[in-house]
Design a protein around this motif. Sequence first.
Motif, mmCIF file in Angstrom:
data_model
loop_
_atom_site.group_PDB
_atom_site.id
_atom_site.type_symbol
_atom_site.label_atom_id
_atom_site.label_comp_id
_atom_site.label_asym_id
_atom_site.label_seq_id
_atom_site.Cartn_x
_atom_site.Cartn_y
_atom_site.Cartn_z
ATOM 1 N N ILE A 30 0.852 -1.204 0.000
ATOM 2 C CA ILE A 30 0.000 0.000 0.000
ATOM 3 C C ILE A 30 0.887 1.254 0.000
ATOM 4 O O ILE A 30 0.658 2.198 -0.760
ATOM 5 C CB ILE A 30 -0.964 -0.023 1.209
ATOM 6 C CG1 ILE A 30 -2.066 -1.067 0.965
ATOM 7 C CG2 ILE A 30 -1.550 1.348 1.480
ATOM 8 C CD1 ILE A 30 -2.979 -1.308 2.154
ATOM 9 N N LYS B 265 -7.810 4.540 5.521
ATOM 10 C CA LYS B 265 -9.005 3.968 6.131
ATOM 11 C C LYS B 265 -8.872 2.454 6.251
ATOM 12 O O LYS B 265 -8.402 1.798 5.306
ATOM 13 C CB LYS B 265 -10.239 4.310 5.293
ATOM 14 C CG LYS B 265 -10.566 5.791 5.335
ATOM 15 C CD LYS B 265 -11.846 6.111 4.590
ATOM 16 C CE LYS B 265 -12.092 7.616 4.651
ATOM 17 N NZ LYS B 265 -13.155 8.059 3.751
ATOM 18 N N ILE C 19 -10.063 -1.179 5.947
ATOM 19 C CA ILE C 19 -10.965 -1.790 4.963
ATOM 20 C C ILE C 19 -12.172 -2.454 5.644
ATOM 21 O O ILE C 19 -13.207 -2.650 5.005
ATOM 22 C CB ILE C 19 -10.163 -2.818 4.099
ATOM 23 C CG1 ILE C 19 -10.806 -3.018 2.747
ATOM 24 C CG2 ILE C 19 -9.937 -4.115 4.821
ATOM 25 C CD1 ILE C 19 -9.884 -3.725 1.753
ATOM 26 N N ASN C 20 -12.039 -2.759 6.916
ATOM 27 C CA ASN C 20 -13.104 -3.448 7.668
ATOM 28 C C ASN C 20 -13.358 -2.675 8.971
ATOM 29 O O ASN C 20 -12.994 -3.125 10.056
ATOM 30 C CB ASN C 20 -12.665 -4.890 7.947
ATOM 31 C CG ASN C 20 -13.706 -5.677 8.695
ATOM 32 O OD1 ASN C 20 -14.906 -5.374 8.625
ATOM 33 N ND2 ASN C 20 -13.264 -6.681 9.431
ATOM 34 N N HIS D 232 -12.390 4.776 11.364
ATOM 35 C CA HIS D 232 -11.389 3.761 11.725
ATOM 36 C C HIS D 232 -10.240 3.890 10.728
ATOM 37 O O HIS D 232 -10.356 3.502 9.567
ATOM 38 C CB HIS D 232 -12.003 2.359 11.676
ATOM 39 C CG HIS D 232 -11.070 1.284 12.163
ATOM 40 N ND1 HIS D 232 -11.479 -0.018 12.375
ATOM 41 C CD2 HIS D 232 -9.754 1.312 12.506
ATOM 42 C CE1 HIS D 232 -10.454 -0.746 12.808
ATOM 43 N NE2 HIS D 232 -9.397 0.045 12.884
ATOM 44 N N LEU E 40 -5.844 3.674 10.061
ATOM 45 C CA LEU E 40 -4.607 3.013 10.463
ATOM 46 C C LEU E 40 -3.456 3.983 10.220
ATOM 47 O O LEU E 40 -3.318 4.506 9.103
ATOM 48 C CB LEU E 40 -4.398 1.740 9.641
ATOM 49 C CG LEU E 40 -5.535 0.709 9.756
ATOM 50 C CD1 LEU E 40 -5.356 -0.405 8.726
ATOM 51 C CD2 LEU E 40 -5.604 0.131 11.165
ATOM 52 N N TYR F 299 -2.938 -9.156 13.042
ATOM 53 C CA TYR F 299 -3.005 -10.010 11.850
ATOM 54 C C TYR F 299 -2.136 -9.494 10.720
ATOM 55 O O TYR F 299 -1.723 -10.263 9.860
ATOM 56 C CB TYR F 299 -4.458 -10.179 11.391
ATOM 57 C CG TYR F 299 -5.185 -11.149 12.286
ATOM 58 C CD1 TYR F 299 -5.206 -12.510 11.996
ATOM 59 C CD2 TYR F 299 -5.795 -10.718 13.473
ATOM 60 C CE1 TYR F 299 -5.816 -13.415 12.844
ATOM 61 C CE2 TYR F 299 -6.413 -11.615 14.325
ATOM 62 C CZ TYR F 299 -6.414 -12.960 14.005
ATOM 63 O OH TYR F 299 -7.012 -13.867 14.853
ATOM 64 N N HIS G 245 1.227 -0.853 13.121
ATOM 65 C CA HIS G 245 0.190 0.132 12.786
ATOM 66 C C HIS G 245 -0.580 0.481 14.046
ATOM 67 O O HIS G 245 -0.778 -0.357 14.920
ATOM 68 C CB HIS G 245 -0.755 -0.408 11.713
ATOM 69 C CG HIS G 245 -1.348 -1.739 12.037
ATOM 70 N ND1 HIS G 245 -0.659 -2.930 11.841
ATOM 71 C CD2 HIS G 245 -2.536 -2.084 12.577
ATOM 72 C CE1 HIS G 245 -1.412 -3.931 12.242
ATOM 73 N NE2 HIS G 245 -2.556 -3.457 12.700
ATOM 74 N N HIS H 73 -4.209 1.735 15.364
ATOM 75 C CA HIS H 73 -5.628 1.921 15.036
ATOM 76 C C HIS H 73 -6.102 3.223 15.685
ATOM 77 O O HIS H 73 -5.888 3.444 16.880
ATOM 78 C CB HIS H 73 -6.474 0.772 15.599
ATOM 79 C CG HIS H 73 -6.228 -0.561 14.963
ATOM 80 N ND1 HIS H 73 -7.033 -1.093 13.992
ATOM 81 C CD2 HIS H 73 -5.248 -1.474 15.173
ATOM 82 C CE1 HIS H 73 -6.579 -2.276 13.630
ATOM 83 N NE2 HIS H 73 -5.494 -2.542 14.342
HETATM 84 P P1 AMP Z 1 -4.509 -5.907 13.182
HETATM 85 O O1 AMP Z 1 -5.556 -6.927 13.536
HETATM 86 O O2 AMP Z 1 -4.139 -5.009 14.317
HETATM 87 O O3 AMP Z 1 -3.298 -6.559 12.532
HETATM 88 O O4 AMP Z 1 -5.180 -4.950 12.137
HETATM 89 C C1 AMP Z 1 -5.036 -5.054 10.764
HETATM 90 C C2 AMP Z 1 -6.095 -4.182 10.175
HETATM 91 O O5 AMP Z 1 -5.784 -3.979 8.820
HETATM 92 C C3 AMP Z 1 -7.503 -4.796 10.223
HETATM 93 O O6 AMP Z 1 -8.374 -3.936 10.951
HETATM 94 C C4 AMP Z 1 -7.888 -4.924 8.759
HETATM 95 O O7 AMP Z 1 -9.251 -4.644 8.516
HETATM 96 C C5 AMP Z 1 -6.974 -3.910 8.094
HETATM 97 N N1 AMP Z 1 -6.638 -4.186 6.709
HETATM 98 C C6 AMP Z 1 -6.201 -5.355 6.190
HETATM 99 N N2 AMP Z 1 -5.967 -5.220 4.873
HETATM 100 C C7 AMP Z 1 -6.245 -3.940 4.564
HETATM 101 C C8 AMP Z 1 -6.196 -3.175 3.359
HETATM 102 N N3 AMP Z 1 -5.826 -3.719 2.197
HETATM 103 N N4 AMP Z 1 -6.563 -1.877 3.405
HETATM 104 C C9 AMP Z 1 -6.964 -1.313 4.564
HETATM 105 N N5 AMP Z 1 -7.013 -1.973 5.734
HETATM 106 C C10 AMP Z 1 -6.666 -3.273 5.732
#
Ligand code: AMP
Length: 115
Positions: free
Chosen positions: A10, A30, A32-33, A39, A41, A96, A101, A103
């Motif tokens: 990204i 932003k 994605i979920n 929300h 990052l 994950y 990052h 939040h």
């Molecule tokens: P974490 O669980 O702290 O590792 O958070 C990873 C976050 O990244 C999650 O809230 C996902 O929804 C978000 N995420 C994953 N892939 C993407 C993406 N391609 N663009 C934006 N957010 C993403």
Amino acid sequence: MAGDCIFCQIIKGEKPADFVYKDDAVVAFKDINPHAPIHLLVVPRKHIRSINDLEEEDRGLVAEIIYRARQIAQEQGIGKSGYKLVFNVERGGGQYVFHVHLHLLGGWKNGWKKK
Ligand code: AMP
Ligand code: ZN
């Protein structure tokens, strides 16, 4: 840089994201979920796997991430109403994506409520 890291992709522009902030050290986009009306990052350009992998030299960068989050919250109009800043650390802490990052969550109509 880690070739298979989604956040590095990204940052390099190889994958799309909805950016709200960019500078030489940090970007914000932003989630994605989203788990809140706002929300975002806040992500360092430097690939650091997890908070557990921070080096002494990264101390300033961590301060920068938090300081930018505060500025972005103000720009998003949630500075006064309030927001959450969360680092998930390792799988047990809900991490994950293994590129550090922060939040930034907020914008709840009547504030955040404990369940
Ligand atoms: P974490 O669980 O702290 O590792 O958070 C990873 C976050 O990244 C999650 O809230 C996902 O929804 C978000 N995420 C994953 N892939 C993407 C993406 N391609 N663009 C934006 N957010 C993403
Ligand atoms: Zn990365």
